[in-house]
Design a protein around this motif. Structure first.
Motif, PDB file in Angstrom:
ATOM      1  N   SER A 336      50.606  16.929 -20.603  1.00 36.84           N
ATOM      2  CA  SER A 336      51.542  16.702 -21.705  1.00 36.84           C
ATOM      3  C   SER A 336      51.335  17.767 -22.780  1.00 36.84           C
ATOM      4  O   SER A 336      50.198  18.104 -23.120  1.00 36.84           O
ATOM      5  N   ARG A 338      52.309  19.773 -26.620  1.00 36.65           N
ATOM      6  CA  ARG A 338      52.245  19.490 -28.041  1.00 36.65           C
ATOM      7  C   ARG A 338      53.486  18.731 -28.528  1.00 36.65           C
ATOM      8  O   ARG A 338      53.375  17.794 -29.317  1.00 36.65           O
ATOM      9  N   LEU A 341      53.393  15.163 -27.412  1.00 36.67           N
ATOM     10  CA  LEU A 341      52.416  14.417 -28.201  1.00 36.67           C
ATOM     11  C   LEU A 341      52.984  14.076 -29.571  1.00 36.67           C
ATOM     12  O   LEU A 341      52.883  12.948 -30.047  1.00 36.67           O
ATOM     13  N   ARG A 342      53.634  15.043 -30.178  1.00 38.25           N
ATOM     14  CA  ARG A 342      54.211  14.799 -31.503  1.00 38.25           C
ATOM     15  C   ARG A 342      55.264  13.687 -31.445  1.00 38.25           C
ATOM     16  O   ARG A 342      55.289  12.786 -32.286  1.00 38.25           O
ATOM     17  N   LEU A 357      48.521  18.082 -36.472  1.00 35.56           N
ATOM     18  CA  LEU A 357      48.859  17.984 -35.063  1.00 35.56           C
ATOM     19  C   LEU A 357      47.927  18.866 -34.232  1.00 35.56           C
ATOM     20  O   LEU A 357      47.450  18.462 -33.172  1.00 35.56           O
ATOM     21  N   ALA A 358      47.631  20.052 -34.756  1.00 35.91           N
ATOM     22  CA  ALA A 358      46.754  20.973 -34.031  1.00 35.91           C
ATOM     23  C   ALA A 358      45.396  20.322 -33.788  1.00 35.91           C
ATOM     24  O   ALA A 358      44.849  20.383 -32.672  1.00 35.91           O
ATOM     25  N   PHE A 361      45.732  17.476 -31.279  1.00 33.55           N
ATOM     26  CA  PHE A 361      46.034  17.970 -29.936  1.00 33.55           C
ATOM     27  C   PHE A 361      44.754  18.390 -29.195  1.00 33.55           C
ATOM     28  O   PHE A 361      44.589  18.117 -28.020  1.00 33.55           O
ATOM     29  N   PHE A 364      43.145  15.278 -28.162  1.00 36.60           N
ATOM     30  CA  PHE A 364      43.932  14.666 -27.095  1.00 36.60           C
ATOM     31  C   PHE A 364      43.618  15.330 -25.754  1.00 36.60           C
ATOM     32  O   PHE A 364      43.420  14.665 -24.738  1.00 36.60           O
ATOM     33  N   LYS A 365      43.541  16.654 -25.763  1.00 38.10           N
ATOM     34  CA  LYS A 365      43.261  17.392 -24.531  1.00 38.10           C
ATOM     35  C   LYS A 365      41.875  17.036 -23.990  1.00 38.10           C
ATOM     36  O   LYS A 365      41.676  16.854 -22.788  1.00 38.10           O
TER      37      LYS A 365
END
Lengths: 519, 519
Positions: A336, A338, A341-342, A357-358, A361, A364-365
């Motif tokens: 998935s 960026r 995810l947003r 978000l960065a 992310f 998340f990864k």
């Protein structure tokens, strides 16, 4: 005369931060209180009871800072029936665009016996304190604590005194969760009929859930003429808690045909704040809790599934999206991107700036690498995971734990403390005990572990565990949460987070023994 | 004419084993059902709904064996509106001293649309099926599912038909948890007034808690003339669950002044069965749950504590011992003897034979060696810990787990399988994943892990953790619980316990998709 719309409007008064926070073990930190207040403000709560300013420096500061922060909600503080309490309250709430002073006294025979006041002496005190509050603030709420066990004649008398002294809201608390719907309605109806001036103020209902009837008692009071419901998110509160905000709000929405009253709540924000309050308070919501329980919208039995497929209305009286549950539980994974995810986080109620978000992310990864499928709940855990490395004096660098049937269990740990790495080997009874002992020997402290909780975020053995830790030391409080697929690592991180907050925190004076109360 | 005492008696109908067991994930094993049924029987439940006999072989056997076992409770099974269901139901319940057949059909417009029957066709079917049931059994209960959303005229018509066909109890289900107290009362009152023969049968109320009002709705129905409340322990049940037995029973006891009705429940057994149902269902009770929550009787704020010391009635409307909470939480330790343990366990509701005590005492000593203070909750965990080594094909001999920030985590495990020791080294993502992988490689199986939960039994880092595991394989279900101060060891033991039960269990056929239901 008020027009129909205004007559049918029920004000939502949230006391999660005052009565809710009084639950044993639910103490929240300053930052947590501000965050919850801002969520309450955004969801359309009419009045936020932010704390009990005289109870402690910490309570005072929280109420003051919430007052400064609030955009549309009225900000209210609680005070007992004396000038010092009320003055301190005003010092905190006066910063709000719309401040309110709430003052109370126990009026039932049992409660009159505590300060040992006669009916007349208490009546005089009520007159003086409400007058004093009204001289400071145009918006004054008065509560006769234990109203449902107060003699009706005396209750009418003191309510009249409070109204004449300038109270604009009269709250009728069922302090011990004792009443039943018919009785709750009769009491409000009697007051409206008998007390001179009752038509010029707003009656509020404040119910506790000791017999499981808080929601029905609150709604019965509204049907009898009350126009303010006092409640908390998840029904948080002492003993069996207060009326649950989500239940009264959704009942008024779903059964508007027989209860034609409106609130100003954006119900789609319910799930998000429910999750957050559960997390910061350490009070998990049971699966079968109305509206916000994990199973509230789920169906298992065959007939139900069959019926659901044919027509969801067969077994669903509200739609999951009405309370902010995403319609689908679309699984995310390591592929998935960026944008996905947003979009997903936006569905879950999180609006992120690019730099935020960065950061998310990256985490998340890392999670997606360890876990095949990343569910909504995993993302919520990720978002709520506390990480503010720039402020942290203590950082977990590495941990290796050996545990099993042959004790003692051991932990080899390296922490960076103020930038310097230090290692230790510790033992304990169980992996968590060993881990916490390791932290303790590297960062000596006398904090008491007040709460340690493990929640599995999603299903499966590779589920993330979210661990909540609350520590107390000499009146300071530190809480930490962390999620990891390794429970022991999550425990270590949560403990270190709590410790970081404990060492950063300004001293929060201990509440004096006799100061706190619940009306 | 019935005398006053009989008129004021409210029957308690417990459906924990039928409607409660339908909660997604709450599936109980055969032995668990029998154990819960026997606790319900002992606490004075009037009618136990033991299951849905046609749903599966397992359901049938559970209802049949509970029927054989019951001492005083009426044993009831559920069946849809067809002869095959009803016959199968009778085959199971007929073994009871006092059997009851419960049969239902959805009568609201939405539910009539599913089998696509006209009002007349459904009326005819009700006549035939109730008549058939009554030919088999003198005690017949009939329910119009979704009654609160059925047209009043049609509801009156079908209730009259069911009464004429021989139903002795008419249950009015609020299937979707939609109603409110006044409406709930009005519906029962209307039926009693309008339906010929209504004075000769008992009306029951069956509420769901979707809007948080199940308890108040049930009690309102009683005030209007219903004399049977359908409920579950802890309010277990689909979505937000059913009416909680403990809430209606305690409300009737505490507020007998305004609700002068009696139940036959020994309220001192409430806490024990609440804990057991929470454990076997995997549905934890939230801290602020009315009556049975951990905080239901706790007080934190200063004024409350002050008031409590002066007079407990200030803030307590019931005594903890009324629901079976021991008055004191006397701590036990390694110096406590056999007699003290026996006395303590008796306080907690466990009567032990000498050989049972001997076994528990050994485990108590082992725990006291590891844990400084042994609390009531530790003892309850000890008592509920499953250990039946004589039947177990798989026994955990040793476990060593290495976990931490540097994955993969590893587990070295030795199991005795049918008496032969076998060892393995396994890896996984997290200590629990590694441990479960180790078991899996020694005992290959395709079971799905349906539930994995960790509860801290008491406070502190040396607290015992209780782990619950539920596994499913081809329709078989195995559950296991275990407690240990080492979470990872508790997890391994619980997993092995579940696996033992899975391999022992007779095949439980999978419920057919369309068979299960909740009225």
């Amino acid at each position: 005369m008020t027009d129909k719309t205004e007559q049918d409007r029920v004000l939502i008064f949230d006391t999660t931060l005052r009565d809710g926070e009084q639950s044993p073990g639910a103490t929240m930190t300053h930052d947590e209180k501000l965050e919850i207040a801002s969520m309450l403000d955004e969801m359309g709560v009419d009045i936020i009871e932010a704390g009990f300013p005289i109870a402690s420096e910490g309570d005072f500061e929280a109420v003051r800072d919430i007052a400064k922060l609030a955009r549309t909600s009225v900000i209210c503080g609680l005070s007992r029936a004396n000038f010092k309490d009320i003055d301190r309250n005003w010092e905190a709430v006066k910063h709000a665009r719309r401040p309110r002073i709430h003052t109370f006294i126990g009026t039932s025979p049992l409660h009159r016996a505590i300060p040992n006041l006669t009916q007349d002496e208490m009546a005089q005190l009520i007159h003086e304190t409400v007058t004093h509050a009204r001289n400071l603030c145009d918006d004054v709420q008065w509560s006769p604590m234990d109203a449902t066990r107060t003699e009706h004649d005396y209750l009418c008398r003191v309510v009249e005194i409070a109204i004449k002294a300038g109270a604009t809201t009269i709250n009728i608390p069922d302090t011990v969760g004792y009443t039943a719907p018919r009785e709750s309605a009769d009491l409000i109806r009697m007051l409206i009929e008998k007390v001179p001036g009752a038509d010029e103020i707003i009656f509020a209902t404040h119910c506790h859930n000791d017999l499981g009837m808080a929601t029905a008692n609150s709604l019965a009071a509204v049907e009898a003429g009350a126009r303010q419901i006092e409640c908390t998110i998840n029904g948080l509160g002492e003993r069996a808690g207060n009326t649950a905000l989500e239940e009264v709000v959704m009942a008024l929405k779903v059964r508007n045909d027989i209860m034609p009253y409106q609130t100003g709540i954006d119900t789609r924000r319910i799930m998000n704040i429910s999750r957050r309050v559960a997390q910061v308070s350490g009070f998990a919501v049971q699966y079968n809790k109305a509206i916000v329980g994990k199973n509230a919208f789920a169906h298992e039995s065959g007939i139900h599934q069959d019926g659901m497929l044919k027509n969801p209305l067969n077994f669903e009286i509200m739609r999951p999206e009405d309370v902010g549950l995403a319609e689908t539980n679309l699984v995310m994974g390591k592929h998935s991107g960026r944008a996905a995810l947003r979009a997903k986080l936006r569905d879950l109620g999180y609006e992120l700036a690019d730099n935020q978000l960065a950061d998310v992310f990256v985490r998340f990864k890392a999670l997606a690498d360890r876990k095949k499928e990343v569910y909504d709940d995993d993302l919520v855990a990720l978002m709520q995971d506390q990480t503010s490395p720039e402020d942290d004096r203590i950082v977990l660098k590495s941990l290796k734990v050996v545990c099993g049937t042959e004790g003692p269990q051991t932990a080899d740990m390296t922490l960076a403390i103020d930038g310097r790495e230090q290692s230790v080997h510790a033992t304990g009874d169980g992996p968590v005990d060993a881990t916490f002992n390791a932290v303790k020997s590297l960062v000596p402290h006398n904090a008491r572990l007040a709460l340690y909780q493990v929640h599995a975020v999603t299903e499966g053995t590779d589920a993330q565990a979210t661990v909540s830790v609350r520590m107390e030391e000499d009146g300071y409080i530190g809480t930490g949460q962390a999620s990891d697929t390794d429970t022991v690592v999550a425990s270590a991180k949560a403990y270190v987070n709590a410790l970081n907050r404990l060492v950063q925190r300004r001293k929060k004076t201990k509440p004096e023994a006799e100061v706190k109360s619940a009306s």
